[in-house]
Write an enzyme that holds these catalytic residues in place. Structure first.
Site, PDB file in Angstrom:
ATOM      1  N   CYS A   1       0.893  -1.147   0.251  1.00 36.15           N
ATOM      2  CA  CYS A   1      -0.011   0.387   0.376  1.00 36.15           C
ATOM      3  C   CYS A   1       0.941   1.478  -0.005  1.00 36.15           C
ATOM      4  O   CYS A   1       1.211   1.324   1.248  1.00 36.15           O
ATOM      5  CB  CYS A   1      -1.161   0.135   1.274  1.00 36.15           C
ATOM      6  SG  CYS A   1      -1.859   1.662   1.305  1.00 36.15           S
TER       7      CYS A   1
ATOM      8  N   CYS B   1      -0.226   3.944   1.805  1.00 36.07           N
ATOM      9  CA  CYS B   1       0.267   3.912   3.920  1.00 36.07           C
ATOM     10  C   CYS B   1       1.117   4.140   3.971  1.00 36.07           C
ATOM     11  O   CYS B   1       1.811   4.278   5.222  1.00 36.07           O
ATOM     12  CB  CYS B   1      -0.597   2.384   4.681  1.00 36.07           C
ATOM     13  SG  CYS B   1      -2.301   1.796   4.385  1.00 36.07           S
TER      14      CYS B   1
END
Length: 195
Positions: A156, A159
């Site tokens: 991700c 993230c």
């Protein structure tokens, strides 16, 4: 008399605290074919866990979270035992596992937002409880470091960027971050062999 590869397999299992007679199909295949990779794998694990900026307790807690994220029961148990051996408490182990679970959830949501490229998804609330992040047993800096490692495993980008910024603001260095990512990477690689 054992071959060098059989000795390496035995030593790797000892390093992990797993019974020497444990049977893992991929590990046995590497051993039976005298694969030189088995030695590399053992060295990689030892090097990652001995990172210069992580205590052994921290390294094993990162390994616990990474193994939990990979759903690898054998490695989860092995790394939990090693974490306890190096001073981790049950609450810290539980939180490392919980962090892996929470980040798996968040990584999917934020990856989707990133991939979809639609404002509507950015504006909708995630509606995911994250109370564990408010006052983590592991401490804020280390919890963010574990979050970063799990986000890297799960791919991700958003993230990873957010947790890297956060953990740097909390006092971590790039070297510490890279040591944590190395532990996560090696555990994921090991989980392909011991499962």
């Amino acid at each position: 008399m054992l071959t060098a590869t059989q000795e390496t397999k035995s030593d790797l299992l000892k390093d992990l605290g797993l019974p020497e007679n444990s049977a893992f199909a991929a590990l046995d295949k590497l051993t039976d074919t005298e694969s030189r990779y088995l030695r590399d794998l053992r060295v990689n694990l030892k090097t990652a866990l001995a990172g210069e900026t992580l205590s052994l307790k921290e390294a094993y807690l990162l390994a616990v979270a990474s193994a939990a994220n990979e759903e690898n029961h054998h490695l989860s148990q092995a790394f939990e035992a090693k974490a306890i051996e190096n001073g981790a408490e049950q609450g810290e182990i539980a939180e490392a596992i919980a962090c892996a679970s929470l980040l798996a959830t968040n990584n999917i949501l934020y990856r989707f937002r990133h991939f979809a490229h639609k404002d509507v998804y950015e504006q909708l609330p995630a509606r995911v409880k994250m109370n564990i992040m408010a006052n983590p047993v592991l401490g804020k800096e280390f919890f963010e470091l574990v979050s970063l490692a799990i986000s890297a495993i799960n791919g991700c980008e958003r993230c990873v960027a957010a947790h890297e910024t956060s953990v740097l603001k909390l006092g971590a260095t790039e070297a510490r971050i890279f040591d944590a990512i190395r532990v996560a990477a090696v555990v994921v690689g090991l989980s392909k062999i011991i499962k």
